[in-house]
Design a protein around this motif. Sequence first.
Motif, PDB file in Angstrom:
ATOM      1  N   TYR A 159       0.724  -1.409  -0.196  1.00 23.65           N
ATOM      2  CA  TYR A 159      -0.657  -0.017   0.053  1.00 23.65           C
ATOM      3  C   TYR A 159       0.752   1.221   0.146  1.00 23.65           C
ATOM      4  O   TYR A 159       0.210   1.901  -0.229  1.00 23.65           O
ATOM      5  CB  TYR A 159      -0.607  -0.169   0.969  1.00 23.65           C
ATOM      6  CG  TYR A 159      -2.199  -1.086   1.131  1.00 23.65           C
ATOM      7  CD1 TYR A 159      -3.327  -1.345   0.256  1.00 23.65           C
ATOM      8  CD2 TYR A 159      -1.351  -2.473   2.537  1.00 23.65           C
ATOM      9  CE1 TYR A 159      -4.036  -2.164   0.269  1.00 23.65           C
ATOM     10  CE2 TYR A 159      -2.622  -3.286   1.799  1.00 23.65           C
ATOM     11  CZ  TYR A 159      -3.582  -3.521   1.228  1.00 23.65           C
ATOM     12  OH  TYR A 159      -4.395  -3.957   0.795  1.00 23.65           O
TER      13      TYR A 159
ATOM     14  N   SER B  63      -0.908   4.881  -1.637  1.00 21.63           N
ATOM     15  CA  SER B  63      -0.984   6.265  -0.819  1.00 21.63           C
ATOM     16  C   SER B  63      -0.177   7.580  -1.957  1.00 21.63           C
ATOM     17  O   SER B  63       0.878   7.181  -1.730  1.00 21.63           O
ATOM     18  CB  SER B  63      -0.708   5.735  -0.040  1.00 21.63           C
ATOM     19  OG  SER B  63       0.734   5.924   0.684  1.00 21.63           O
TER      20      SER B  63
ATOM     21  N   LYS C  20     -13.224  13.114  -2.511  1.00 24.34           N
ATOM     22  CA  LYS C  20     -13.025  12.174  -3.223  1.00 24.34           C
ATOM     23  C   LYS C  20     -12.088  11.596  -2.202  1.00 24.34           C
ATOM     24  O   LYS C  20     -11.238  10.127  -2.342  1.00 24.34           O
ATOM     25  CB  LYS C  20     -12.876  12.910  -4.343  1.00 24.34           C
ATOM     26  CG  LYS C  20     -13.826  12.499  -5.444  1.00 24.34           C
ATOM     27  CD  LYS C  20     -13.070  12.935  -7.205  1.00 24.34           C
ATOM     28  CE  LYS C  20     -14.401  12.648  -8.101  1.00 24.34           C
ATOM     29  NZ  LYS C  20     -14.619  11.537  -8.159  1.00 24.34           N
TER      30      LYS C  20
ATOM     31  N   GLU D 229     -12.592   9.688   0.328  1.00 20.70           N
ATOM     32  CA  GLU D 229     -13.139   8.648  -0.009  1.00 20.70           C
ATOM     33  C   GLU D 229     -11.973   7.287  -0.012  1.00 20.70           C
ATOM     34  O   GLU D 229     -12.036   5.981   0.259  1.00 20.70           O
ATOM     35  CB  GLU D 229     -14.142   8.242  -1.216  1.00 20.70           C
ATOM     36  CG  GLU D 229     -14.747   7.317  -1.636  1.00 20.70           C
ATOM     37  CD  GLU D 229     -15.752   7.004  -3.079  1.00 20.70           C
ATOM     38  OE1 GLU D 229     -15.294   5.948  -4.106  1.00 20.70           O
ATOM     39  OE2 GLU D 229     -16.341   8.471  -3.801  1.00 20.70           O
ATOM     40  N   ARG D 230     -11.508   7.788  -0.915  1.00 22.25           N
ATOM     41  CA  ARG D 230      -9.766   6.920  -0.871  1.00 22.25           C
ATOM     42  C   ARG D 230      -8.871   6.468   0.414  1.00 22.25           C
ATOM     43  O   ARG D 230      -8.487   6.155   0.691  1.00 22.25           O
ATOM     44  CB  ARG D 230      -9.002   8.074  -1.543  1.00 22.25           C
ATOM     45  CG  ARG D 230      -7.420   6.971  -2.373  1.00 22.25           C
ATOM     46  CD  ARG D 230      -6.956   7.777  -3.519  1.00 22.25           C
ATOM     47  NE  ARG D 230      -6.955   7.882  -4.348  1.00 22.25           N
ATOM     48  CZ  ARG D 230      -7.337   7.807  -5.522  1.00 22.25           C
ATOM     49  NH1 ARG D 230      -7.121   6.946  -5.732  1.00 22.25           N
ATOM     50  NH2 ARG D 230      -7.383   8.857  -6.576  1.00 22.25           N
TER      51      ARG D 230
ATOM     52  N   ARG E  72     -10.086   6.707   2.897  1.00 28.30           N
ATOM     53  CA  ARG E  72     -11.328   5.134   3.980  1.00 28.30           C
ATOM     54  C   ARG E  72     -11.359   4.076   3.251  1.00 28.30           C
ATOM     55  O   ARG E  72     -10.325   3.233   4.179  1.00 28.30           O
ATOM     56  CB  ARG E  72     -13.020   5.662   3.792  1.00 28.30           C
ATOM     57  CG  ARG E  72     -13.442   6.934   4.332  1.00 28.30           C
ATOM     58  CD  ARG E  72     -14.939   7.040   4.788  1.00 28.30           C
ATOM     59  NE  ARG E  72     -15.449   7.903   4.776  1.00 28.30           N
ATOM     60  CZ  ARG E  72     -15.917   8.896   3.852  1.00 28.30           C
ATOM     61  NH1 ARG E  72     -16.159   8.275   2.605  1.00 28.30           N
ATOM     62  NH2 ARG E  72     -16.012  10.044   4.500  1.00 28.30           N
ATOM     63  N   ASP E  73     -10.933   3.762   2.416  1.00 25.27           N
ATOM     64  CA  ASP E  73     -10.406   2.692   1.208  1.00 25.27           C
ATOM     65  C   ASP E  73      -9.034   2.047   1.802  1.00 25.27           C
ATOM     66  O   ASP E  73      -8.859   0.925   2.689  1.00 25.27           O
ATOM     67  CB  ASP E  73     -10.320   2.689   0.054  1.00 25.27           C
ATOM     68  CG  ASP E  73     -12.078   2.846  -0.607  1.00 25.27           C
ATOM     69  OD1 ASP E  73     -13.110   2.406   0.385  1.00 25.27           O
ATOM     70  OD2 ASP E  73     -12.288   3.692  -2.089  1.00 25.27           O
ATOM     71  N   LEU E  74      -8.613   3.110   1.861  1.00 29.69           N
ATOM     72  CA  LEU E  74      -6.905   2.417   2.336  1.00 29.69           C
ATOM     73  C   LEU E  74      -6.806   2.182   3.458  1.00 29.69           C
ATOM     74  O   LEU E  74      -6.507   1.624   4.348  1.00 29.69           O
ATOM     75  CB  LEU E  74      -5.952   4.043   1.801  1.00 29.69           C
ATOM     76  CG  LEU E  74      -3.982   4.002   2.050  1.00 29.69           C
ATOM     77  CD1 LEU E  74      -3.737   2.080   0.862  1.00 29.69           C
ATOM     78  CD2 LEU E  74      -3.861   4.926   1.828  1.00 29.69           C
TER      79      LEU E  74
ATOM     80  N   HIS F 151      -9.394   1.622   6.205  1.00 25.80           N
ATOM     81  CA  HIS F 151      -9.647  -0.117   6.080  1.00 25.80           C
ATOM     82  C   HIS F 151      -9.036  -1.397   5.164  1.00 25.80           C
ATOM     83  O   HIS F 151      -8.524  -2.151   6.240  1.00 25.80           O
ATOM     84  CB  HIS F 151     -11.330  -0.302   4.947  1.00 25.80           C
ATOM     85  CG  HIS F 151     -12.299   0.279   5.415  1.00 25.80           C
ATOM     86  ND1 HIS F 151     -13.154  -0.038   6.476  1.00 25.80           N
ATOM     87  CD2 HIS F 151     -12.886   1.255   4.892  1.00 25.80           C
ATOM     88  CE1 HIS F 151     -14.226   0.639   7.260  1.00 25.80           C
ATOM     89  NE2 HIS F 151     -14.385   1.944   6.136  1.00 25.80           N
ATOM     90  N   ALA F 152      -8.350  -1.542   4.791  1.00 23.31           N
ATOM     91  CA  ALA F 152      -7.336  -2.301   4.110  1.00 23.31           C
ATOM     92  C   ALA F 152      -5.667  -2.776   4.896  1.00 23.31           C
ATOM     93  O   ALA F 152      -5.117  -3.295   4.962  1.00 23.31           O
ATOM     94  CB  ALA F 152      -6.852  -1.558   2.381  1.00 23.31           C
TER      95      ALA F 152
END
Length: 86
Positions: free
Chosen positions: A45, A49, A58, A61-62, A64-66, A68-69
């Motif tokens: 990851y 980033s 946006k 959102e990006r 948040r996805d990162l 979570h991962a």
Amino acid sequence: MPRFKQLAAGEQPANPDKFILIEVIREPAIGYQYRVTGKGLGPDYQQSSGFMDCTLDKARERARDLAHAVNVPIIYLSSGIAEMKT
């Protein structure tokens, strides 16, 4: 769900070894851009980033996805974002 925390000017993330940060960058030709950066996220990851987004939504959102991962509970917003809202 990760939460967002606004950093004050000069404030650093609580864990300097692992964090996600949304930064605001002023591009003279196109206006404000937002960059999601991170540290200590692991090799899968680390390169993902650093993307630039044209809106704060946006970028959130990006981030948040990162988050979570890589299991990061707090996403930080740079102090420059707070200065834009005043």
